[in-house]
Design an enzyme around this catalytic site. Sequence first.
Site, PDB file in Angstrom:
ATOM      1  CG  HIS A 244      99.041  11.945  63.310  1.00 52.18           C
ATOM      2  ND1 HIS A 244      98.725  12.705  62.203  1.00 52.18           N
ATOM      3  CD2 HIS A 244      98.381  10.757  63.135  1.00 52.18           C
ATOM      4  CE1 HIS A 244      97.908  12.035  61.419  1.00 52.18           C
ATOM      5  NE2 HIS A 244      97.684  10.844  61.955  1.00 52.18           N
TER       6      HIS A 244
ATOM      7  CG  HIS B 268      98.426   7.318  62.392  1.00 51.04           C
ATOM      8  ND1 HIS B 268      97.186   7.837  62.708  1.00 51.04           N
ATOM      9  CD2 HIS B 268      98.711   6.385  63.345  1.00 51.04           C
ATOM     10  CE1 HIS B 268      96.735   7.234  63.801  1.00 51.04           C
ATOM     11  NE2 HIS B 268      97.643   6.358  64.209  1.00 51.04           N
TER      12      HIS B 268
ATOM     13  CG  ASP C 185      97.949   8.432  56.746  1.00 56.35           C
ATOM     14  OD1 ASP C 185      98.363   8.236  57.902  1.00 56.35           O
ATOM     15  OD2 ASP C 185      96.813   8.907  56.512  1.00 56.35           O
ATOM     16  CG  HIS C 186      99.668  12.040  58.367  1.00 64.41           C
ATOM     17  ND1 HIS C 186      99.019  13.190  57.993  1.00 64.41           N
ATOM     18  CD2 HIS C 186      98.726  11.064  58.428  1.00 64.41           C
ATOM     19  CE1 HIS C 186      97.716  12.924  57.857  1.00 64.41           C
ATOM     20  NE2 HIS C 186      97.511  11.649  58.115  1.00 64.41           N
TER      21      HIS C 186
ATOM     22  CG  HIS D   1      94.075  11.130  64.956  1.00 63.63           C
ATOM     23  ND1 HIS D   1      92.974  10.608  64.331  1.00 63.63           N
ATOM     24  CD2 HIS D   1      95.161  10.606  64.296  1.00 63.63           C
ATOM     25  CE1 HIS D   1      93.376   9.812  63.344  1.00 63.63           C
ATOM     26  NE2 HIS D   1      94.694   9.785  63.309  1.00 63.63           N
TER      27      HIS D   1
ATOM     28  CG  ASP E   7      94.842  12.055  60.188  1.00 62.07           C
ATOM     29  OD1 ASP E   7      94.876  12.754  59.162  1.00 62.07           O
ATOM     30  OD2 ASP E   7      95.003  10.824  60.190  1.00 62.07           O
TER      31      ASP E   7
ATOM     32  CG  HIS F  65      93.272  12.737  55.676  1.00 61.96           C
ATOM     33  ND1 HIS F  65      92.501  11.700  56.129  1.00 61.96           N
ATOM     34  CD2 HIS F  65      94.544  12.445  56.075  1.00 61.96           C
ATOM     35  CE1 HIS F  65      93.260  10.832  56.797  1.00 61.96           C
ATOM     36  NE2 HIS F  65      94.511  11.269  56.766  1.00 61.96           N
TER      37      HIS F  65
HETATM   38 ZN   LIG Z   1      95.902  10.244  58.073  1.00 57.78          ZN
HETATM   39 ZN   LIG Z   2      96.050   9.382  61.600  1.00 54.51          ZN
END
Ligand SMILES: [Zn+2]
Ligand SMILES: [Zn+2]
Length: 303
Positions: free
Chosen positions: A61, A63, A65-66, A138, A206, A265
């Site tokens: 996805h 976000h 952090d990814h 998520h 997530d 994670h």
């Molecule tokens: Zn994440």
């Molecule tokens: Zn996320």
Amino acid sequence: MLDICLLGTGGMMPLPYRWLTAMMARCDGSSLLIDCGEGTQIALKEKGWSPKPIDVICFTHYHADHISGLPGLLLTMGNAERTEPLTLIGPRGLERVVGALRTIAPELPYDLEFIELSENREQIKSGPYVIDAYRVNHNVVCYGYSISIPRTGRFDVDRARDAQIPQKFWSRLQKGEIIEDGERILTPDLVLGPARRGLKVTYCTDTRPVPVIAEYAREADLFICEGMYGEEGKEAKAREYRHMTFYEAARLAKEAQPKQMWLTHYSPSLTRPEEFMDKVREIFPQSKAARDGWTLELEFDEE
Ligand SMILES: [Zn+2]
Ligand SMILES: [Zn+2]
């Protein structure tokens, strides 16, 4: 052989000694990356694995952090003189999101190909990999991935003779070729026995613990699963932010029965995930609190 490296194990933000969660697979000279947060290319460098042969990047996805590490990685792959196209896979909006990130990495010596996922389940083949994407739950659209290396059946002489396949075609068919022999189309299944067990790694972060995850992780060689929280009393928070506790992950593993499960994670506040593992292993004994850079080499079963 399939080589797996869990490059980082952090959620939300990179920390000293903990990069953001990402996984790399290597097979037959082709590499595949899942997710690319800030610092993923440093984790790769620390591991000593080259970014140049990455042929596919799958995003769970969008976000930060990814995905926020993508522009830097693309530039590094360009500096390594990659010229072969790179395939990017992710939920709808992929081309728009990557287009925006590429404002700071506009010139690359290779092409990008985009595969945007829209169904709940999709299968994509790329090089040696069969990539199964499955929709999870998520607070934005998010997918988990199963990465498989299939294995064909053994060559079966009796079958080949019964089907009256000329001997000159046997080895080409065994290697997977489809051959036109006059009027007849010869396919590999005519000379092969039943498919043998391949290799499978299932990855999800997530998400809440939805049943589809256990379905894809069934009897996987490795199941890498989000464990955002290990401490008591975090269930409500996990539900609110659509994440998972260690125990929820372990219950999925118990259902799926992979050979082993690695948690990843972790919340930045969770400094020693090992502390909670006794309780986790009561649910699923082959659970491990993964650390950055963990590697696994998978080979086909002997037969
Ligand atoms: Zn994440
Ligand atoms: Zn996320």
